[in-house]
Design an enzyme around this catalytic site. Sequence first.
Site, short mmCIF file in Angstrom:
data_model
loop_
_atom_site.label_atom_id
_atom_site.label_comp_id
_atom_site.label_asym_id
_atom_site.label_seq_id
_atom_site.Cartn_x
_atom_site.Cartn_y
_atom_site.Cartn_z
N GLN A 115 8.79 2.99 11.78
CA GLN A 115 8.60 3.54 10.33
C GLN A 115 10.32 4.31 9.73
O GLN A 115 10.53 3.89 8.23
CB GLN A 115 7.91 4.36 9.77
CG GLN A 115 6.50 3.65 10.08
CD GLN A 115 6.61 1.92 8.59
OE1 GLN A 115 6.40 1.60 7.80
NE2 GLN A 115 6.62 0.95 9.61
N HIS A 139 12.85 1.99 7.73
CA HIS A 139 13.03 2.34 6.31
C HIS A 139 13.77 2.42 5.70
O HIS A 139 14.66 1.40 4.74
CB HIS A 139 11.68 1.59 6.02
CG HIS A 139 10.83 0.61 6.24
ND1 HIS A 139 11.10 -0.47 6.03
CD2 HIS A 139 9.88 0.63 7.08
CE1 HIS A 139 9.74 -1.53 6.46
NE2 HIS A 139 8.98 -0.78 6.96
N GLU A 148 -0.08 5.77 4.43
CA GLU A 148 -0.36 4.47 4.58
C GLU A 148 -0.48 3.78 4.98
O GLU A 148 -1.67 2.82 5.12
CB GLU A 148 1.64 3.89 3.67
CG GLU A 148 1.41 2.62 3.57
CD GLU A 148 3.05 2.27 3.11
OE1 GLU A 148 3.64 0.74 3.03
OE2 GLU A 148 4.28 2.78 3.69
N HIS A 149 0.22 3.33 6.56
CA HIS A 149 -0.07 3.24 7.89
C HIS A 149 -0.81 4.38 9.16
O HIS A 149 -0.17 5.34 9.13
CB HIS A 149 0.94 2.75 8.73
CG HIS A 149 1.64 1.83 7.48
ND1 HIS A 149 3.35 2.16 6.84
CD2 HIS A 149 1.84 0.52 7.13
CE1 HIS A 149 3.12 0.48 5.83
NE2 HIS A 149 2.39 0.32 6.58
N ASP A 170 2.83 -4.84 9.69
CA ASP A 170 4.61 -5.78 9.33
C ASP A 170 4.57 -6.84 8.95
O ASP A 170 5.26 -7.29 7.30
CB ASP A 170 5.70 -5.04 9.38
CG ASP A 170 5.63 -3.74 8.81
OD1 ASP A 170 4.41 -3.41 7.87
OD2 ASP A 170 6.03 -2.59 9.48
N HIS A 230 -25.65 -3.53 -34.14
CA HIS A 230 -25.95 -4.33 -32.80
C HIS A 230 -26.97 -4.46 -33.04
O HIS A 230 -27.67 -5.34 -32.27
CB HIS A 230 -25.02 -2.86 -32.31
CG HIS A 230 -23.91 -2.54 -31.48
ND1 HIS A 230 -23.16 -2.54 -32.51
CD2 HIS A 230 -23.53 -3.44 -30.28
CE1 HIS A 230 -21.99 -2.61 -31.54
NE2 HIS A 230 -22.40 -2.75 -30.31
#
Length: 429
Positions: A255, A258, A322-323, A356, A415
Amino acid sequence: MKLYRNPEKSTWSTLLQRPTQSVEVIEATVNQIFDEVQREGDNAIKKYTQKFDGVALESNLVSKQAIEEASQLVSEDLKEAIVLAKENIEKFHKAQKTGKVEVETVPGVLCWQEKRPIQKVGLYIPGGTAPLFSTVLMLAVPAQIAGCKDIVLCSPPNKEGKIANEILYAANLCGVTKIIKVGGIQAIAGLTFGTDTIPQVYKIFGPGNQFVTVAKQLATKYGVAIDMPAGPSELLVMADDSANAAFVASDLLSQAEHGSDSQVILVTTSQDFADGVSKEVEKQLQALPRKAMAEKAIANSKSIIVDSNEIAIELINEYGPEHFIVATQNNDFFVEYISNAGSIFIGNYTPESAGDYASGTNHTLPTNGFSKAYSGVNLDSFQKSMTFQKISKTGIQNIGYAIELMAEAEGLQAHKNAVSLRLIDLLNE
């Protein structure tokens, strides 16, 4: 990795902050580019492509010939790997299909729900330091399964004015209808407003850097939906002495590479294990081609030692990764009590990189703590749930009086009248 031992709960909020720029700084740039694209269309797109990507393009559009040529340049082995991943992603997302839900709430009142595809979707595929062709699969496959009519893909061009061959191959494989060489804020603005070359869409998907994330959020102010706020990648690993330190280090680095604004965190109940992972990170880091990038992310990484699994899960849910990888003697505990995470990876032989690429789950996930309220991309992301009702004469008689009372209590006479006229008509039959 920075080491923290039994941090006080009162410090968790500060400890778990993401290494992001302030939104105020980013918003000024995003607003300026949005304003120019809205007013000047493709001229603004061209200007910012030249400024940020360093290339002047005669045309934003990728031709069929360019796609065919690019596909021929992708190796057969990689094509087979992409096809394998596509098949697994298809299997998992097709399994998410749900049929029509129908119920008669009272005699004569039939209600049902059906799902219909979002007709026009925009897919943002990051390029930059690592062209993410895998993201094409994650977005285009469910879009195709859902039945989206127009699938528009935007990705930034390289210095030669091209999109990576692998991105073009994957896009063609997955039924993308239009591919446009534009990235960053200007791509999101183009999809939001539409230009001569970029179709306006109803919903924008895809990850990106902090500028893309803020741009997507700004798009919602102009009536365009987004999948979620998905910014710089992040990973939290919960592991103890039963885990393999080399495996955990490799996951953290996967990670970290990235980007420099990625964040990785290790939570553990063992000082010895934390020390072992730290040594492995330094060792494995030396052999990475993207060492410089990973080093910057590792500088923001944290190793947090806690006394128990109970404290660990509370901290993890507060962070909302996230992960989330769990490799402990009691994985079931964490699986049961995890509430906030984009995607969970269980056991020593479940690396995050499997999600991934090729396990079948989607890797487009909420970051920056948004997993507390957002889901990752799935088949439903590309569909709308529409409700229907059909009421017979018997049905309106069964619920009509209740509607009249409720409408009158809210002061909405029209209504009430809409029901009363029908009930009177039935009485006169």
